[in-house]
Design an enzyme around this catalytic site. Structure first.
Site, mmCIF file in Angstrom:
data_model
loop_
_atom_site.group_PDB
_atom_site.id
_atom_site.type_symbol
_atom_site.label_atom_id
_atom_site.label_comp_id
_atom_site.label_asym_id
_atom_site.label_seq_id
_atom_site.Cartn_x
_atom_site.Cartn_y
_atom_site.Cartn_z
ATOM 1 N N HIS A 13 19.387 39.850 57.043
ATOM 2 C CA HIS A 13 20.720 40.168 57.536
ATOM 3 C C HIS A 13 20.737 41.632 57.951
ATOM 4 C CE1 HIS A 13 21.636 41.760 53.476
ATOM 5 N NE2 HIS A 13 20.998 40.697 53.068
ATOM 6 N N GLY A 180 20.401 41.920 41.984
ATOM 7 C CA GLY A 180 21.176 41.617 43.194
ATOM 8 C C GLY A 180 21.593 40.161 43.250
#
Ligand SMILES: [Fe+2]
Length: 623
Positions: A13, A180
């Site tokens: 991304h 994360g």
């Protein structure tokens, strides 16, 4: 001798490009700003073209291209994970396959085809790229390095030691054990989008109590003293399915995940507070451990988790390090910067300039003595700029009425508008690199106004938000208004509003719930004060952004307040504006009062009618 390196990140991304000339970052930008697709992951062809043009380099003359991770190793992880979880993981494996077989495994050919360059192409490690993006542009000669994200090839976080032009990566934590992914699992479960909604979860935390923190520690994650973690994979689905969490989470947290866009409940607020507490605990332990291992006095951070500015603020306050520096594009866009710098210093062995020479900022010229501050990111102003004359010609060609103001008079004119509760779109200088708008592509408002939070949310951003806006403040005034006396040039630190400015809540006000609570003014600058009195602040130095600093200084002269509301120049779901054309469109699609394009001021009431249908503007959504 090689002089030019183009760094690239793509296909996960936030694709981005970055150009180094003689080791200096001369340009960096995310592809989304040009393609106008938010978080665009595709090959950053437009961003690369822009960077080369900015540096005056033809693709055929480029020396080296640095890609930010190793596609083959990433493929190996997907494949091995599939085998580990077979046959359960087949759906996600099958979904990923066509993409891998077209562009990713053959990255070298993809890059050569897209860029038409004979340059040598090199591949860095994902976390090496994050580490290089954290340390090499930092103001420190020596520092500990901590990178934390979802996952790269195999690593999910790494600890390192940077000295001069070297980085030693000391240890790493590997997939699936990831801080994360742990945070993203809660983002998903609370009904926000993974990879972009993490910010919202963080903003929700002050409404909740960490009542699930013990359950998370007992059932979901084991945190060791050195900050390394082990996730209990019985509860997580990201390795085997196309979702983050499943039945295990539902059992632990009293029912199914929240549907996106549905009403938020106390459960999500408590979950947000709980996972925030756990995240801070892990980050602090990792930071203490890497301090012990390296003995370094400073810390550099990158990776998506480094965008958790609440954790960063805590890290600073705990005093484990003398100072810390966070890469402004801490997510994967910053991988393009890190990959290029890693090639320059680690592969080519080129020296790293001393901090005095590294920065492109001019010396501190403010009247109040401040410690010097320089880094290699030029305030993140690394994108395109548009000359005043070209903007005027463009406005004239469209018959859009505007007033040209001299540079000297401009700060006063903008400050005057803001002080009259006008909402002002500002496009000036080079576009920011990274997720935050820092005064180059920003929407500004008066933080003293109790109605500004809802006006800007509902009329400009078209959302209802439980998060306050972020403040920009003059660096030399920051300690009078917030409980911090440090630089936060990239809006990556949270600090509390200074006590004398706070307003105590009555018992009735304390009992209010959700946004109602946010709408009660709790300080002299209510539009930027969260329910726990915190603010996600940007400090502004004149040498980093002279015009923006001058606007804040003019606002201070006029109102006694050196703070303005700074929100990114875009509407919900769109990338931040890049060109004056993007800015004008956004201005006309919203209820912004004025638009400043360099030194040209446009007023809403003078503009011709905007021809686009406005039905979509009526949808208010929770953001
Ligand atoms: Fe990453």
């Amino acid at each position: 001798m090689a002089r030019t390196v183009l760094g690239l990140s793509a296909f996960y991304h936030d694709a981005a490009a970055c150009l180094l000339v003689d080791g200096r970052i001369v340009a960096a930008a995310q592809e989304e700003r040009f393609s106008r697709k938010k978080h665009d992951p595709e090959f950053p062809a437009r961003a690369a073209r822009y960077c080369l043009a900015e540096g005056g380099i033809a693709a055929k003359d480029l020396d080296l291209v640095a890609f930010y991770d190793k596609p083959l190793l990433k493929f190996e992880r997907l494949f091995e994970t599939y085998l580990d979880y077979a046959p359960r993981g087949f759906a996600s494996f099958q979904k990923a396959m066509p993409l891998w077989l077209t562009n990713r495994l053959w990255m070298e050919e993809t890059i050569r085809r897209e860029l038409e360059t004979p340059a040598r192409i090199l591949f860095g490690d994902h976390h090496e790229s994050h580490a290089a993006s954290a340390f090499f542009p930092s103001p420190f000669e020596e520092a500990a390095i901590l990178t934390m994200d979802g996952v790269g090839e195999w690593a999910t976080s790494s600890l390192g030691h940077g000295r001069g032009n070297t980085i030693d990566l000391v240890s790493e934590l590997r997939f699936p054990h990831s801080i994360g992914l742990l945070y993203s699992a809660f983002t998903y479960f609370c009904g926000f989008r993974v990879n972009s909604g993490e910010y919202k979860l963080m903003g929700l935390a002050p409404y909740g109590a960490p009542k699930y923190a013990d359950v998370i520690r007992e059932k979901l994650v084991h945190v060791c003293d050195d900050g390394s973690i082990r996730l209990n994979m019985e509860y997580f689905d990201f390795a085997s399915r196309l979702r983050m969490t499943g039945a295990g989470f539902e059992r632990l947290f009293g029912g199914p995940a929240r549907e996106a866009e549905s009403k938020l409940t106390q459960r999500e607020m408590d979950l947000a507070a709980s996972i925030q507490e756990i995240t801070e605990e892990i980050v602090l332990k990792m930071a203490r451990h890497v301090r012990k291992v390296t003995g370094a006095a400073y810390l550099c951070l990158a990776g998506g988790v480094a965008l958790n500015c609440v954790a960063n603020g805590r890290l600073l306050r705990e005093g484990i390090y003398d100072d810390l520096w966070v890469q402004p594009a801490a997510g994967d866009a910053g991988g393009a910067v890190g990959a290029a710098l890693a090639v320059w210093h680690r592969y080519l062995g080129m020296p790293r300039e001393s901090p005095e020479r590294r920065g492109t900022w001019r010396p501190n010229t403010s009247s109040i003595a401040l410690p010097p501050y320089e880094d290699g990111m030029s305030g993140a102003f690394l994108g395109p700029s548009f000359p005043s004359r070209e903007i005027a010609a463009w406005l004239e060609s469209h018959d859009y009425p505007f007033h040209t103001v001299s540079r000297e008079a401009l700060p006063d004119a903008v400050a005057e508008l803001i002080s009259k509760e006008k909402v002002v779109g500002l496009l000036q200088g080079r576009m920011e690199f990274g997720p935050r708008a820092l005064g180059g592509r920003s929407i500004l408002g008066d933080p003293r106004s109790p109605r500004m939070q809802s006006v800007m949310n509902l009329k400009i951003k078209f959302r209802e938000s439980f998060r306050p806006f972020a403040p920009s403040v003059l660096r030399e005034e920051v300690s009078k208004w917030f409980e911090i006396d440090a630089d936060s040039p990239y809006m990556l630190l949270v600090a509390d509003v200074a006590r004398p400015l706070r307003r105590e809540m009555s018992e009735a006000e304390k009992a209010l719930w959700g946004i109602e609570k946010l709408n009660v003014p709790r300080s002299d600058i209510p539009a930027v004060t969260h329910v726990d009195y915190s603010a996600r602040l940007q400090t502004v130095r004149r040498e980093a952004n002279p015009l923006y600093h001058d606007i804040l200084a003019a606002f201070l002269r006029k109102t006694g307040c050196p703070v303005v509301v700074n929100t990114s120049f875009n509407v919900r779901g769109e990338p931040i504006v890049c060109t004056p054309g993007d800015a004008y469109t956004c201005f006309m699609r919203t209820a912004m009062d004025a638009l400043v394009l360099e030194n040209h001021v446009l007023l809403r009431e003078e503009q011709p009618a905007w021809s686009e249908g406005d039905e979509w503007r009526k949808t208010f959504t929770l953001d």
